[in-house]
Write a protein that holds these residues in place. Sequence first.
Motif, PDB file in Angstrom:
ATOM      1  N   LEU A   1       0.825  -1.215   0.000  1.00 35.67           N
ATOM      2  CA  LEU A   1       0.000   0.000   0.000  1.00 35.67           C
ATOM      3  C   LEU A   1       0.859   1.266   0.000  1.00 35.67           C
ATOM      4  CD1 LEU A   1      -2.831  -1.054   2.478  1.00 35.67           C
ATOM      5  CD2 LEU A   1      -2.775  -1.220  -0.014  1.00 35.67           C
ATOM      6  N   LEU A   2       2.006   1.218   0.676  1.00 29.73           N
ATOM      7  CA  LEU A   2       2.918   2.375   0.651  1.00 29.73           C
ATOM      8  C   LEU A   2       3.439   2.608  -0.765  1.00 29.73           C
ATOM      9  CD1 LEU A   2       4.897   1.829   3.982  1.00 29.73           C
ATOM     10  CD2 LEU A   2       3.410   3.781   3.433  1.00 29.73           C
ATOM     11  N   SER A   3       3.724   1.532  -1.486  1.00 34.93           N
ATOM     12  CA  SER A   3       4.160   1.667  -2.878  1.00 34.93           C
ATOM     13  C   SER A   3       3.058   2.296  -3.722  1.00 34.93           C
ATOM     14  CB  SER A   3       4.540   0.296  -3.456  1.00 34.93           C
ATOM     15  OG  SER A   3       5.682  -0.231  -2.822  1.00 34.93           O
TER      16      SER A   3
ATOM     17  N   PHE B   1      -5.264  -0.302   5.562  1.00 32.81           N
ATOM     18  CA  PHE B   1      -5.394   0.901   4.732  1.00 32.81           C
ATOM     19  C   PHE B   1      -5.322   2.160   5.591  1.00 32.81           C
ATOM     20  CE2 PHE B   1      -6.307  -1.785   1.273  1.00 32.81           C
ATOM     21  CZ  PHE B   1      -6.454  -1.034   0.115  1.00 32.81           C
ATOM     22  N   GLU B   2      -5.929   2.121   6.765  1.00 33.13           N
ATOM     23  CA  GLU B   2      -5.944   3.305   7.639  1.00 33.13           C
ATOM     24  C   GLU B   2      -4.547   3.691   8.099  1.00 33.13           C
ATOM     25  OE1 GLU B   2     -10.360   3.123   9.750  1.00 33.13           O
ATOM     26  OE2 GLU B   2      -8.704   1.957  10.621  1.00 33.13           O
ATOM     27  N   ASP B   3      -3.644   2.729   8.144  1.00 28.19           N
ATOM     28  CA  ASP B   3      -2.263   3.021   8.526  1.00 28.19           C
ATOM     29  C   ASP B   3      -1.499   3.779   7.444  1.00 28.19           C
ATOM     30  OD1 ASP B   3      -2.525   1.848  10.985  1.00 28.19           O
ATOM     31  OD2 ASP B   3      -1.612  -0.056  10.403  1.00 28.19           O
ATOM     32  N   VAL B   4      -2.030   3.767   6.227  1.00 28.76           N
ATOM     33  CA  VAL B   4      -1.287   4.316   5.087  1.00 28.76           C
ATOM     34  C   VAL B   4      -1.961   5.537   4.471  1.00 28.76           C
ATOM     35  CG1 VAL B   4      -0.406   3.801   2.760  1.00 28.76           C
ATOM     36  CG2 VAL B   4      -0.288   2.054   4.574  1.00 28.76           C
TER      37      VAL B   4
ATOM     38  N   ASN C   1     -24.774  -6.492  -4.188  1.00 24.81           N
ATOM     39  CA  ASN C   1     -25.006  -7.849  -4.673  1.00 24.81           C
ATOM     40  C   ASN C   1     -24.714  -8.904  -3.614  1.00 24.81           C
ATOM     41  OD1 ASN C   1     -22.231  -7.653  -4.551  1.00 24.81           O
ATOM     42  ND2 ASN C   1     -21.859  -8.239  -6.681  1.00 24.81           N
ATOM     43  N   GLY C   2     -24.483  -8.453  -2.375  1.00 19.92           N
ATOM     44  CA  GLY C   2     -24.188  -9.385  -1.303  1.00 19.92           C
ATOM     45  C   GLY C   2     -22.792  -9.948  -1.349  1.00 19.92           C
ATOM     46  N   GLU C   3     -21.939  -9.375  -2.190  1.00 12.86           N
ATOM     47  CA  GLU C   3     -20.606  -9.944  -2.389  1.00 12.86           C
ATOM     48  C   GLU C   3     -19.507  -8.889  -2.434  1.00 12.86           C
ATOM     49  OE1 GLU C   3     -19.400 -12.109  -6.256  1.00 12.86           O
ATOM     50  OE2 GLU C   3     -19.985 -13.707  -4.884  1.00 12.86           O
ATOM     51  N   ASN C   4     -19.666  -7.888  -3.309  1.00 13.47           N
ATOM     52  CA  ASN C   4     -18.587  -6.922  -3.551  1.00 13.47           C
ATOM     53  C   ASN C   4     -18.759  -5.631  -2.771  1.00 13.47           C
ATOM     54  OD1 ASN C   4     -19.102  -8.568  -6.142  1.00 13.47           O
ATOM     55  ND2 ASN C   4     -17.052  -7.761  -6.512  1.00 13.47           N
ATOM     56  N   PHE C   5     -17.615  -5.070  -2.374  1.00 16.09           N
ATOM     57  CA  PHE C   5     -17.516  -3.699  -1.893  1.00 16.09           C
ATOM     58  C   PHE C   5     -16.401  -3.021  -2.681  1.00 16.09           C
ATOM     59  CE2 PHE C   5     -19.246  -6.056   1.637  1.00 16.09           C
ATOM     60  CZ  PHE C   5     -20.184  -5.208   2.207  1.00 16.09           C
ATOM     61  N   ILE C   6     -16.527  -1.729  -2.867  1.00 14.66           N
ATOM     62  CA  ILE C   6     -15.439  -0.949  -3.437  1.00 14.66           C
ATOM     63  C   ILE C   6     -14.849  -0.112  -2.307  1.00 14.66           C
ATOM     64  CG2 ILE C   6     -14.725   0.705  -5.185  1.00 14.66           C
ATOM     65  CD1 ILE C   6     -15.807  -1.981  -6.270  1.00 14.66           C
ATOM     66  N   LEU C   7     -13.595  -0.355  -2.001  1.00 15.79           N
ATOM     67  CA  LEU C   7     -12.894   0.406  -0.977  1.00 15.79           C
ATOM     68  C   LEU C   7     -12.068   1.477  -1.667  1.00 15.79           C
ATOM     69  CD1 LEU C   7     -12.381   0.546   2.091  1.00 15.79           C
ATOM     70  CD2 LEU C   7     -10.381  -0.922   1.729  1.00 15.79           C
ATOM     71  N   VAL C   8     -12.244   2.725  -1.254  1.00 21.10           N
ATOM     72  CA  VAL C   8     -11.582   3.863  -1.909  1.00 21.10           C
ATOM     73  C   VAL C   8     -10.694   4.555  -0.884  1.00 21.10           C
ATOM     74  CG1 VAL C   8     -11.877   5.910  -3.340  1.00 21.10           C
ATOM     75  CG2 VAL C   8     -13.666   4.142  -3.301  1.00 21.10           C
ATOM     76  N   ALA C   9      -9.413   4.658  -1.189  1.00 14.56           N
ATOM     77  CA  ALA C   9      -8.445   5.291  -0.303  1.00 14.56           C
ATOM     78  C   ALA C   9      -7.980   6.602  -0.922  1.00 14.56           C
ATOM     79  CB  ALA C   9      -7.255   4.367  -0.071  1.00 14.56           C
ATOM     80  N   VAL C  10      -7.907   7.632  -0.085  1.00 19.74           N
ATOM     81  CA  VAL C  10      -7.514   8.969  -0.537  1.00 19.74           C
ATOM     82  C   VAL C  10      -6.157   9.303   0.076  1.00 19.74           C
ATOM     83  CG1 VAL C  10      -8.148  11.415  -0.538  1.00 19.74           C
ATOM     84  CG2 VAL C  10      -9.922   9.654  -0.710  1.00 19.74           C
ATOM     85  N   ALA C  11      -5.211   9.706  -0.775  1.00 20.19           N
ATOM     86  CA  ALA C  11      -3.851   9.962  -0.301  1.00 20.19           C
ATOM     87  C   ALA C  11      -3.758  11.247   0.511  1.00 20.19           C
ATOM     88  CB  ALA C  11      -2.894  10.012  -1.488  1.00 20.19           C
TER      89      ALA C  11
END
Length: 453
Positions: free
Chosen positions: A365-367, A397-400, A411-421
């Motif tokens: 994640l740092l890369s 993710f919260e560490d970075v 759909n009971g399956e997927n999530f989209i995780l969005v990280a902001v720099a």
Amino acid sequence: MAVDNSTFETINPSAFTTFTFPNPSPSAAASLLRVAVLDSPLQPSADPPRVAAMLVPKHRHSDWIFSTLPGHLQLLFSSPAFSRLILVGDSSPHSPPIYRRPLQDDDEELGVSLQPLFLALSPKSCFKHGIPEVPILRYQDNLISSVVLEICDGPFVGEMVVEDVEIDCGGEASKREFRRRLRFKRMPNLVQTEVRIVPKIGFGLDCVGIGQVEFRLDDSVLVHSYLVPMVASLSLAAPYIEGRIQSGVRPKALCLGVGGGALLGFLRTQLGFQVEGVEADEELLRVSRQYFGLEDGEHINVHVGDAFEVLDKLADACQVEDGRDLGSGDDVDTKFDVIMVDLDSSDARDGLIAPPLEFVRKHVLLSARSILSDHGILAVNVIPPNTSFYKTLIHTFEDVFNELYEIDVGNGENFILVAVASPLMPPSDRENCFLNRLGKVISGAYLNSLRKI
């Protein structure tokens, strides 16, 4: 094959046995059934353990969902209350060239006739309180018809199948659509890539069917359930991207995992991005170009390589502020406005997991953060096998990253995780043409469903 009577007396985690059995149905004299018995790799959740059976839908017995261990395993994982699944279907190695869903389901009689077999295949412990009930599970999906276009083998993803399908989209009685799909044998229950296709000649959809006309790709819309919310994540960076566009700079996206290339093509044609894609399997890229319209050239470059190695190369190059050759002979500017990750586990025994465990590492994640523009975003397709995995992912993710958002695909399956720099840029008083364009090409519902974690 001869089967030892003691084989099925106990639950043996991950044990998988297949054999043929005479079809008891009077209308199928002298024919044989293929019987497959799989025990869950997990410890039984009930005492006594529960057993279920499933009859393979007619004419779909050669589909990898029903004819392979990975497919059978995913069927079992989808019914976690059961410790053993008995799958029964036609023993013929081939299905009709074009599958068409039967108008009537005549399996009820066969299910009744097979009840003695199901009891005989149940472990002894199931009879602890008398004769157990062995329910017959029904496999249901939206497939109306299908035809296989090609089966091939990639060095990394293994065997894959390309097929044109007609599906029932629900809702209106006449709501039908045609799609082109890509599936991997190692996880056949998961559609890896799906795009809309339409008849080459202007027939109405009600007048044509699979195998009757030629089809062409329609790349103006994303139909894969998680890709639309993945693109919707760009709204977080809309003020920054609009500024880039207004200054004459084409926004840049890095896509880790190409699949059929639908996301790459959409970012370029509908939203004006310069796109770099990374895919480990060269044969998969050949399939994507031949069947799914992936095009290398102006504003799209696809590189063959390992996603994690590419991240490391780009991060190293970013430290010296220089472009980096990713192995294709092209130097790549190492800063991106968005990174989109669509990678999953390669081991079906783990169940459906995305991203792979290798991605949930702080140094990875740092890369990724180091090659994002100051106000760039990282969007990741997540299929968590359990809540513990998702919590660990979020914590890492919260560490970075500065802020995290999520979109529940629904759909009971997927999530989209969005990280902001970095902290988000505030919206401008001026009209945001990029955001307007985004709202026109994807569902507004997803644009409004971003939730800060």
